[in-house]
Design a protein around this motif. Structure first.
Motif, short mmCIF file in Angstrom:
data_model
loop_
_atom_site.label_atom_id
_atom_site.label_comp_id
_atom_site.label_asym_id
_atom_site.label_seq_id
_atom_site.Cartn_x
_atom_site.Cartn_y
_atom_site.Cartn_z
N LEU A 1 0.76 -1.28 0.00
CA LEU A 1 -0.03 0.07 0.01
C LEU A 1 0.92 1.27 -0.07
N GLY A 2 1.95 0.94 0.59
CA GLY A 2 2.78 2.32 0.41
C GLY A 2 3.77 2.47 -0.82
N ALA A 3 4.17 1.36 -1.45
CA ALA A 3 4.77 1.53 -2.55
C ALA A 3 4.14 1.69 -3.94
N VAL A 4 3.11 1.00 -4.08
CA VAL A 4 2.44 0.62 -5.46
C VAL A 4 1.97 2.06 -6.05
N PRO A 5 1.38 2.96 -5.08
CA PRO A 5 1.05 4.20 -5.73
C PRO A 5 2.20 4.86 -6.59
N SER A 6 3.40 4.79 -5.94
CA SER A 6 4.53 5.58 -6.38
C SER A 6 5.00 4.80 -7.72
N ILE A 7 4.95 3.62 -7.79
CA ILE A 7 5.38 2.62 -8.98
C ILE A 7 4.39 3.06 -10.11
N LEU B 1 10.41 3.63 -9.69
CA LEU B 1 11.07 2.26 -8.91
C LEU B 1 11.83 2.80 -7.64
N LYS B 2 12.60 3.92 -7.84
CA LYS B 2 13.46 4.42 -6.69
C LYS B 2 12.67 4.99 -5.56
N GLN B 3 11.70 5.75 -6.09
CA GLN B 3 10.78 6.36 -5.10
C GLN B 3 9.92 5.28 -4.42
N GLY B 4 9.46 4.13 -5.13
CA GLY B 4 8.78 3.17 -4.58
C GLY B 4 9.41 2.48 -3.45
N TRP B 5 10.76 2.13 -4.05
CA TRP B 5 11.61 1.36 -2.99
C TRP B 5 11.70 2.40 -1.64
N ALA B 6 11.83 3.50 -1.89
CA ALA B 6 12.11 4.45 -0.52
C ALA B 6 10.62 4.44 0.17
N PHE B 7 9.52 4.48 -0.40
CA PHE B 7 8.35 4.32 0.17
C PHE B 7 8.04 2.95 0.87
N ALA B 8 8.43 1.88 0.28
CA ALA B 8 8.43 0.45 0.79
C ALA B 8 9.18 0.35 2.10
N TRP B 9 10.67 0.92 1.97
CA TRP B 9 11.38 0.91 3.34
C TRP B 9 10.97 1.53 4.52
N ARG B 10 10.54 2.85 3.94
CA ARG B 10 9.88 3.63 4.97
C ARG B 10 8.57 3.09 5.71
#
Length: 306
Positions: free
Chosen positions: A170-176, A222-231
């Motif tokens: 839920l945190g990473a998918v929107p950014s991707i 993808l980079k932003q999605g990883w940042a959101f996933a990690w946070r």
């Protein structure tokens, strides 16, 4: 290819350059710019020394603040005490266990997020109706703090790793999804017209024209999605400590014990993993994509792009 010659250029006629002068100028434009690539050690040092200098400056400021006793020692330990805590967590395996658990959860959640995000993003890019309908919802979800999903995920999946994966998704998918849409918006219309002339229709057009052309812009998503996933994962681990393991639980342990050294070590390990993923995964991937498309601007001594 430009050739070296000792023949002088003809003088200008009536203030305008002669044909030979123009030809020499055009040849100069075609002359390749030779940029010799530095060795691996030199490249690593050029990238590392500014970061090391900045970290050294922060440690000096930290030591000065500790010496001046701006905060009590239990709230602001010295760099030496924090280093001892770091060494002890590494030697007893606590740091490695927490890092491996968090990285495993983040990797699984991020891979699932990429699969789901690419599927949704492709559907929205292929249909303007779907994009108008769901585009604002995706953007709204991206602005929603991922920690808000933790209580809902706990109710849905209980105190299991599925809760972690749900929060990461839920945190990473929107950014991707938004990254993929941004990449497709930057595709030159000429590419799409050429694909249409060559007979690319439907999924073939998306697979062989749209997605490859959008890849450079998609990397940012993808980079932003990883940042959101990690946070998102750190927030979930910090709140749901009963699930066990992870850097978030290590951070909460330091808070519970009022051990500021352990808190600082946990923050440093979280930061270290984020930097390592950037340097090991995303930077080489970005360089490879740009290199394959001739966007690095580097040429070899023979004049060919590297």
């Amino acid at each position: 290819m430009a050739t070296e010659t000792s023949t002088p250029a003809a003088p200008a006629v009536h203030g305008r350059p002669s044909d030979s002068a123009l030809a020499a100028g055009l040849d100069a434009l075609e002359t390749p710019i030779v940029n010799p690539r530095p060795s691996f050690a030199v490249s690593v040092w050029r990238s590392a020394w500014p970061v090391l200098a900045a970290l050294a400056a922060l440690v000096v400021v930290w030591q000065v603040a500790y010496t001046l006793e701006l905060k009590p020692p239990y709230a602001l330990p010295s760099p030496a005490d924090t280093w001892q805590t770091f060494v002890s967590t590494v030697q007893d395996g606590t740091a490695w266990l927490a890092m491996s658990t968090s990285v495993r959860r983040a990797a699984v959640g991020f891979v699932l997020s990429v699969v789901v995000g690419v599927a949704i993003g492709t559907a929205l890019a292929a249909s303007q109706l779907l994009r108008r309908a769901f585009g604002p919802i995706i953007t709204g979800l991206q602005s929603l703090p991922s920690v808000a999903w933790v209580p809902a995920a706990v109710i849905w999946f209980g105190l299991t790793d599925a809760t972690m994966y749900a929060v990461v998704l839920l945190g990473a998918v929107p950014s991707i999804v938004n990254g993929l849409l941004t990449g497709t918006d930057q595709v030159p219309p000429l590419f799409l017209r050429v694909g249409q002339v060559l007979g690319a229709r439907g999924w073939t057009r998306i697979r062989y024209v749209l997605l490859p052309a959008a890849l450079p812009g998609f990397l940012g998503g993808l980079k932003q999605g990883w940042a959101f996933a990690w946070r998102s994962l750190m927030a979930a681990e910090l709140i749901t400590v009963a699930i066990g393991g992870g850097l978030g639980q290590l951070l909460d342990t330091g808070r519970s014990l009022n051990d500021m050294s352990l808190v600082i070590v946990s923050i440093f390990l979280i930061f270290l993993v984020g930097i390592a993923i950037e340097l090991i995964v995303f930077s080489p991937l970005e360089r490879a994509v740009l290199h394959s498309r001739g966007l690095t601007g580097q040429t070899s001594s023979t004049g060919r792009r590297k």
